[in-house]
Design an enzyme around this catalytic site. Structure first.
Site, mmCIF file in Angstrom:
data_model
loop_
_atom_site.group_PDB
_atom_site.id
_atom_site.type_symbol
_atom_site.label_atom_id
_atom_site.label_comp_id
_atom_site.label_asym_id
_atom_site.label_seq_id
_atom_site.Cartn_x
_atom_site.Cartn_y
_atom_site.Cartn_z
ATOM 1 N N SER A 204 0.857 -1.193 0.000
ATOM 2 C CA SER A 204 0.000 0.000 0.000
ATOM 3 C C SER A 204 0.890 1.239 0.000
ATOM 4 O O SER A 204 1.817 1.335 0.805
ATOM 5 C CB SER A 204 -0.888 -0.015 1.252
ATOM 6 O OG SER A 204 -1.700 1.132 1.282
ATOM 7 N N HIS A 206 0.173 4.395 0.829
ATOM 8 C CA HIS A 206 0.030 5.425 1.873
ATOM 9 C C HIS A 206 0.604 5.010 3.224
ATOM 10 O O HIS A 206 0.504 5.744 4.209
ATOM 11 C CB HIS A 206 -1.429 5.880 2.011
ATOM 12 C CG HIS A 206 -2.352 4.935 2.719
ATOM 13 N ND1 HIS A 206 -2.713 5.111 4.031
ATOM 14 C CD2 HIS A 206 -2.986 3.826 2.306
ATOM 15 C CE1 HIS A 206 -3.549 4.142 4.389
ATOM 16 N NE2 HIS A 206 -3.726 3.349 3.354
ATOM 17 N N THR A 244 -8.829 2.345 -15.834
ATOM 18 C CA THR A 244 -7.726 3.226 -16.253
ATOM 19 C C THR A 244 -6.719 3.367 -15.127
ATOM 20 O O THR A 244 -7.093 3.625 -13.976
ATOM 21 C CB THR A 244 -8.288 4.624 -16.613
ATOM 22 O OG1 THR A 244 -9.218 4.459 -17.678
ATOM 23 C CG2 THR A 244 -7.182 5.579 -17.029
ATOM 24 N N CYS A 336 -7.430 0.916 12.291
ATOM 25 C CA CYS A 336 -7.693 0.917 10.857
ATOM 26 C C CYS A 336 -9.116 0.486 10.519
ATOM 27 O O CYS A 336 -9.444 0.290 9.362
ATOM 28 C CB CYS A 336 -6.699 0.018 10.145
ATOM 29 S SG CYS A 336 -5.019 0.587 10.394
#
Ligand code: PMP
Length: 395
Positions: A204, A206, A244, A336
């Protein structure tokens, strides 16, 4: 971090973007435009080149090849993609037994539970008191129907590192697939797909000073055909995940990985120093605390990353700390999850009592954290906790 209302001590939840990452991304927010699938025009070709470069940077960071990196929206999607995307293959082989651990992130546990509803059998390996998955127990849980083992590299609540080598050694010579959620390992602990022998690895951006909204699944080339996509459409990324490709986010992710590789060892030393500053302040103030997840695992080596500290303060509810601490932002419980008040399944799984869980906080720091900030955090934490412990002892 300047201009912040409080000192940010929640890096394990998400990291600020590195300025160098922002700079690398910025042309792709306006100056440049192009769809990497529109290869008929120069704009599309330029976007494709930028994405290729980033894909190489990400692959290099974990010892993979470029075409083994499949972009997703983050680690949650990557984890879902492995567990749910393998279901049909595993069923067709009669391999409906999966082994994982109770300290996995919800984005592994929830799809595993979904698989249980559709006839899979999920075994949870036991944990050592230090919070590590017990490699021997993972292997003992295998049976002739086991198709997949999913064990994370670094736990997001305790920072504990799992013994992936032991799991790898035990799986050698079998055709059991091996997945690792490495979201908290990238840039913090050594993680290489070849060394760990994984077939799938979750990443990930971030968590590593890159942008939110982009992650990746490493899929070893030889097992790509086992995965069924979760997202169908224009057939991008070999049909494994259509849509995309977001050029700016991918460029940022690539840059973040290149920086992580270059700075991992310097970061680690600094974080170890910060870790010790906080502990010295608590010791000096004679605070009664224990580190959840422990420092030392089964041998004398450190089996934890230094940037995540999960601390239990005897007799002090973490809710009181949330109220009493003004100067820095930290987390309690399962940071989280969408429901911030949910109790920590990780601390419960490693044997903490309900009282201990409710007296625990997670501090996590990172590249932008300064020593001065750590000193301020350490001083405030030690003062607040020692006053509260004095009060509770007097009561
Ligand atoms: N796995 C782990 C170990 C994590 O720490 C997190 C984030 N808390 C995730 C998965 C989910 O990551 P993302 O936010 O990129 O979906």
């Amino acid at each position: 971090m300047s201009n912040s209302p409080t000192i940010y001590m929640d890096y394990a939840a998400t990291t600020p973007m590195d300025k160098r990452v922002v700079d690398a991304m910025s042309p792709w927010w306006g100056d440049f435009v192009g769809n990497a699938s529109s290869l008929q025009n120069a704009h599309g070709q330029m976007a494709k080149r930028a994405i290729d470069k980033a894909q190489n940077q990400i692959a290099d960071a974990i010892g993979a090849d470029k075409d083994e990196i499949i972009f997703t929206s983050g680690a949650t999607e990557a984890n879902n993609m492995v567990l749910l995307g393998l279901a049909e293959h595993l069923k067709s082989e009669g391999r409906t037994h999966i082994v994982t651990s109770k300290t996995e992130h919800a984005s592994v546990l929830m799809p595993a539970m979904q698989l249980m509803r559709t006839g899979f059998d999920v075994a949870f390996s036991t944990l050592l008191p230090c919070g590590m998955a017990d490699g021997k127990d993972v292997l003992a849980a295998l049976n002739e129907n086991t198709g997949l083992v999913s064990i994370q590299a670094v736990n997001n609540e305790t920072g504990v590192i799992n013994p992936l080598d032991e799991v790898k050694a035990g799986l050698m010579g079998t055709d059991i697939l091996f997945h690792c959620d490495a979201a908290q390992a990238l840039g913090k602990a050594p993680f290489n797909v070849k060394d760990t022998g994984v077939d799938f690895a979750t990443l990930s951006a971030h968590k590593v000073y890159g942008p939110q909204g982009i992650g990746a699944l490493y899929v070893r080339r030889e097992v790509q055909s086992y995965l069924k996509p979760l997202v169908y459409g224009g057939g991008q990324q070999g049909g494994l995940r259509s849509g995309t490709l977001p050029t700016a986010l991918i460029v940022g992710f690539g840059e973040a990985c290149a920086i992580a590789v270059a700075e991992q060892s310097a970061d680690k030393q600094r974080f170890e120093n910060y870790h010790q500053i906080i502990r010295s302040a608590l010791d000096k103030a004679q605070v009664t605390y224990k580190i959840n997840g422990h420092d030392h695992g089964k041998d004398s080596t450190l089996w934890r990353v230094p940037n995540i500290m999960n601390i239990c303060f005897e007799g002090v509810e973490n809710e009181w700390l949330l109220e009493a601490i003004q100067g820095f932002a930290f987390s309690t419980g399962s940071a989280c999850s969408a429901n911030g008040n949910k109790t920590s399944h990780v601390l419960e799984a490693i044997g903490c009592t309900a009282t201990e869980v409710n007296s625990s906080i997670r501090l996590s720091f990172g590249r932008m954290t300064t020593e001065q900030e750590i000193q301020r955090v350490a001083t405030e934490l030690a003062q607040v906790v020692s006053s509260l412990q004095e009060l509770t002892q007097a009561a």
